[in-house]
Design a protein around this motif. Structure first.
Motif, PDB file in Angstrom:
ATOM      1  N   GLY A  97      55.749  14.500  32.027  1.00 44.88           N
ATOM      2  CA  GLY A  97      56.503  14.829  33.234  1.00 44.88           C
ATOM      3  C   GLY A  97      57.004  13.581  33.938  1.00 44.88           C
ATOM      4  O   GLY A  97      56.509  12.468  33.712  1.00 44.88           O
ATOM      5  N   GLY A  98      57.988  13.825  34.809  1.00 45.84           N
ATOM      6  CA  GLY A  98      58.475  12.737  35.649  1.00 45.84           C
ATOM      7  C   GLY A  98      57.346  12.183  36.503  1.00 45.84           C
ATOM      8  O   GLY A  98      57.309  11.001  36.849  1.00 45.84           O
ATOM      9  N   LYS A  99      56.400  13.040  36.834  1.00 43.59           N
ATOM     10  CA  LYS A  99      55.282  12.624  37.679  1.00 43.59           C
ATOM     11  C   LYS A  99      54.490  11.500  37.026  1.00 43.59           C
ATOM     12  O   LYS A  99      54.166  10.495  37.658  1.00 43.59           O
ATOM     13  CB  LYS A  99      54.381  13.831  37.945  1.00 43.59           C
ATOM     14  N   LEU A 200      63.848   4.592  40.561  1.00 41.92           N
ATOM     15  CA  LEU A 200      64.770   5.695  40.803  1.00 41.92           C
ATOM     16  C   LEU A 200      64.227   6.962  40.164  1.00 41.92           C
ATOM     17  O   LEU A 200      64.052   7.026  38.945  1.00 41.92           O
ATOM     18  CB  LEU A 200      66.126   5.308  40.184  1.00 41.92           C
ATOM     19  N   ASP A 201      63.955   7.956  41.010  1.00 44.12           N
ATOM     20  CA  ASP A 201      63.442   9.243  40.531  1.00 44.12           C
ATOM     21  C   ASP A 201      64.626  10.202  40.395  1.00 44.12           C
ATOM     22  O   ASP A 201      65.141  10.717  41.398  1.00 44.12           O
ATOM     23  CB  ASP A 201      62.408   9.773  41.535  1.00 44.12           C
ATOM     24  N   LEU A 202      65.014  10.456  39.150  1.00 47.68           N
ATOM     25  CA  LEU A 202      66.189  11.295  38.873  1.00 47.68           C
ATOM     26  C   LEU A 202      65.804  12.698  38.412  1.00 47.68           C
ATOM     27  O   LEU A 202      66.541  13.330  37.666  1.00 47.68           O
ATOM     28  CB  LEU A 202      67.050  10.634  37.790  1.00 47.68           C
ATOM     29  N   GLY A 232      63.099  10.108  34.658  1.00 43.57           N
ATOM     30  CA  GLY A 232      63.777  11.403  34.559  1.00 43.57           C
ATOM     31  C   GLY A 232      62.818  12.421  33.973  1.00 43.57           C
ATOM     32  O   GLY A 232      61.662  12.105  33.663  1.00 43.57           O
ATOM     33  N   SER A 233      63.317  13.644  33.811  1.00 52.05           N
ATOM     34  CA  SER A 233      62.424  14.722  33.422  1.00 52.05           C
ATOM     35  C   SER A 233      63.193  15.874  32.786  1.00 52.05           C
ATOM     36  O   SER A 233      64.333  16.153  33.163  1.00 52.05           O
ATOM     37  CB  SER A 233      61.711  15.222  34.689  1.00 52.05           C
ATOM     38  N   ALA A 234      62.553  16.540  31.859  1.00 55.22           N
ATOM     39  CA  ALA A 234      63.150  17.749  31.282  1.00 55.22           C
ATOM     40  C   ALA A 234      62.850  18.975  32.149  1.00 55.22           C
ATOM     41  O   ALA A 234      63.442  20.038  31.952  1.00 55.22           O
ATOM     42  CB  ALA A 234      62.587  17.977  29.875  1.00 55.22           C
TER      43      ALA A 234
HETATM   44  C1  LIG Z   1      61.274  14.751  43.575  1.00 60.01           C
HETATM   45  C2  LIG Z   1      60.478  15.052  42.360  1.00 60.01           C
HETATM   46  N1  LIG Z   1      60.280  14.087  41.453  1.00 60.01           N
HETATM   47  C3  LIG Z   1      59.570  14.291  40.343  1.00 60.01           C
HETATM   48  C4  LIG Z   1      58.993  15.515  40.091  1.00 60.01           C
HETATM   49  C5  LIG Z   1      58.189  15.629  38.838  1.00 60.01           C
HETATM   50  O1  LIG Z   1      58.362  16.740  38.082  1.00 60.01           O
HETATM   51  P1  LIG Z   1      57.794  16.793  36.595  1.00 60.01           P
HETATM   52  O2  LIG Z   1      56.506  16.031  36.575  1.00 60.01           O
HETATM   53  O3  LIG Z   1      57.622  18.230  36.294  1.00 60.01           O
HETATM   54  O4  LIG Z   1      58.822  16.134  35.725  1.00 60.01           O
HETATM   55  C6  LIG Z   1      59.155  16.562  41.015  1.00 60.01           C
HETATM   56  C7  LIG Z   1      58.524  17.863  40.808  1.00 60.01           C
HETATM   57  O5  LIG Z   1      58.550  18.757  41.617  1.00 60.01           O
HETATM   58  C8  LIG Z   1      59.935  16.328  42.170  1.00 60.01           C
HETATM   59  O6  LIG Z   1      60.152  17.282  43.091  1.00 60.01           O
END
Ligand SMILES: Cc1ncc(COP(=O)(O)O)c(C=O)c1O
Length: 399
Positions: A97-99, A200-202, A232-234
Motif C-alpha cells: 500500500g501507499g501507506k 509526494l503522496d499521489l 503511489g498506490s493501486a
Molecule cells: C491521503 C492518503 N494517502 C495514502 C493512503 C494509503 O492508501 P493505501 O495504503 O491503501 O495505498 C490513503 C488511504 O486512505 C490516503 O487517504
C-alpha cells in the motif's frame, strides 16, 4: 508498561466510524455508511483474472523483496507515460500500500531533531508516521476561504534550520484540493537549494475531475530529483484497497534504505497481488475513466443535495472522492458543541456514518465519502437534513 513510542501515536481515527457502523449493523439498523475511504466498485475483471491465473500457475512464492521486475517495469512505464519521468528498477520499491511506501520514506529519511512539514486538514497517518520516525511534525493549515489550496509560501514560511522535508498529499484527503504545478515549482525552487526533501503522496492521482495540469512528479524530477520521493498506490485508482499494493520512486540510495527496512518488516508484497497490479497498470485504463466519471456524477449529486442548506457549506472537490462539509454554523455551546458531537448524535439518531473533522485535525467539519451509490447518497442527504431539522427544533439543546 509499553514502549514509549506507542504513547506518541494515536490509532487511526478514521476507523472509528467503521466500528460504530458495524455495531449498529449487528443490531439490525439500516446503516447508511458514507465514511469509507475506499472505492465501492469491485476490482476490474481483467485484474482479478490475472490474480486467478497467478494462483493457477503457482506464482505463490516469495518474490524479490522490492517486488518482481515485471511489476516494477509496469510502474515505471506508467509514470513514464503519465508524467514523462524516467526511473529505473533500482529506483522503485513495491510496498504493501501507499501507506507502507510513505512509512518507508519516513523511516529512511526523517530522524530525531528533524522538523517535517505537512498540511491539515489532512490524512492523519502522515503526521503519525513523522512521529514514528522520531521527527517533529510541523503543520501548515489550509483554509476553506482559499479552497484549501496548498500554497508554496505557507510551507516556505514554516521553514527553519531544522526543516528536513515537506510531505504533500495531492489530491488531498479529505478536502479534495490539489497542489498546482506552479505552486510546486515555487516549493521545489525553495527546497532544492536548502536540501529539503519533498515527499509526494499521489494516492488519489487518478481521481482528478478536470483536466488541470498536475504533473508534480515531473516538476520535482526536473528541479530536485535527488531530494524527491514519490509514492503511489493501486488502492483507489483500480479499486484494489484490499490487495495492498503501493510503490515508492526515489533515488537508488533511498530505495536501497527502504528495501532494507521492508526486508525486516513485511518483505515482498503478496506475489498474487503483484501479478494483479501488472494487469491493472498495463491493461486498459478505461475502467479508471469509468469510475472517475461515476464519482463525478455522485459528487455533483451529493454536493447539490447537501448544499441545499446554506449552513452545510461545502466546496467542490477537485479530486479524490470526499465532500468536506463545514458544519460549524450548526454548532453552539448550548447544543451540539463540536463536529464530533454532531456526528455522534447524527449516527445515533439517523444511522448515517460520516467521519468527523476531528479525525483530520479539522474540528467544525465532517467528511462524506461519495464512494457509495447514488441511492445511498440520496438517503444519506435526506437523513442529514432531517437531523438538521431536529437540531433546529432544539432537540439537542442542553438543559
Ligand atoms: C491521503 C492518503 N494517502 C495514502 C493512503 C494509503 O492508501 P493505501 O495504503 O491503501 O495505498 C490513503 C488511504 O486512505 C490516503 O487517504
Amino acid at each position: 508498561m509499553l514502549a514509549e513510542r506507542t504513547t506518541r501515536i494515536a490509532s487511526s481515527p478514521t476507523m472509528k466510524g467503521l466500528i460504530a457502523a458495524e455495531r449498529l449493523r449487528k443490531a439490525g439498523a439500516d446503516v447508511v455508511d458514507v465514511s469509507a475511504g475506499e472505492p465501492d466498485f469491485p476490482t476490474p475483471d481483467h485484474v482479478k483474472a490475472a490474480a486467478h491465473a497467478a494462483i493457477d500457475a503457482n506464482y505463490t512464492k516469495y518474490t524479490a523483496n522490492s517486488g518482481s521486475s515485471e511489476v516494477k517495469q509496469a510502474i515505471l512505464a506508467r509514470y513514464r507515460a503519465d508524467y514523462g519521468v524516467e526511473y529505473d528498477e533500482s529506483e522503485v520499491i513495491v510496498c504493501a500500500g501507499g501507506k507502507q511506501a510513505l512509512l518507508n520514506a519516513a523511516l529512511a529519511v526523517f530522524g530525531p531533531g528533524d522538523e517535517v512539514i505537512t498540511h491539515m486538514p489532512g490524512w492523519p497517518t502522515l503526521v503519525e508516521q513523522i512521529k514514528l520516525a522520531d521527527a517533529t511534525p510541523v503543520i501548515v493549515r489550509t483554509s476553506p476561504e482559499d479552497g484549501f489550496a496548498l500554497r508554496a509560501q505557507a510551507f516556505i514560511d514554516a521553514f527553519t534550520a531544522r526543516t528536513r522535508a515537506v510531505v504533500i498529499n495531492s489530491p488531498a484527503n479529505p478536502t479534495g484540493a490539489l497542489m498546482t504545478e506552479d505552486e510546486m515549482i515555487r516549493l521545489a525552487e525553495a527546497c532544492a537549494p536548502r536540501g529539503i526533501w519533498v515527499v509526494l503522496d499521489l494516492c488519489y492521482e487518478k481521481l482528478i475531475y478536470d483536466p488541470v495540469p498536475h504533473n508534480l512528479p515531473g516538476v520535482l524530477a526536473a528541479r530536485m530529483r535527488e531530494r524527491t520521493i514519490v509514492t503511489g498506490s493501486a488502492s483507489k485508482a483500480y479499486a484494489m484497497t484490499g490487495w495492498r499494493c503501493g510503490w515508492l520512486l526515489a533515488t537508488r540510495e533511498v530505495v536501497a534504505a527502504a528495501n532494507a527496512l521492508q526486508s525486516h518488516c513485511t518483505s515482498n508484497v503478496c506475489s498474487i497481488t503483484q501479478k494483479a497490479v501488472v494487469a491493472a497498470l498495463t491493461g486498459p485504463q478505461q475502467c479508471v475513466t469509468e469510475m472517475l466519471d461515476e464519482y463525478r456524477r455522485r459528487r455533483d449529486v451529493i454536493q447539490a443535495l447537501i448544499g441545499r442548506d446554506p449552513r452545510l457549506r461545502c466546496l467542490t472537490p477537485a479530486g479524490a472522492f470526499y465532500l468536506f462539509v463545514d458544519v460549524s454554523a450548526l454548532l453552539s455551546p448550548a447544543g451540539l458543541r463540536t463536529s464530533a458531537d454532531f456526528c455522534q448524535a447524527m449516527l445515533e439518531a439517523t444511522h448515517v456514518v460520516v467521519t468527523a473533522g476531528e479525525a483530520f485535525d479539522a474540528p467544525g467539519f465532517f467528511r462524506i465519502s461519495y464512494a457509495a451509490s447514488i441511492d445511498r447518497l440520496e438517503e444519506a442527504a435526506r437523513r442529514i437534513h432531517a437531523f438538521v431539522a431536529d437540531v433546529d427544533a432544539g432537540r439537542y439543546a442542553r438543559a
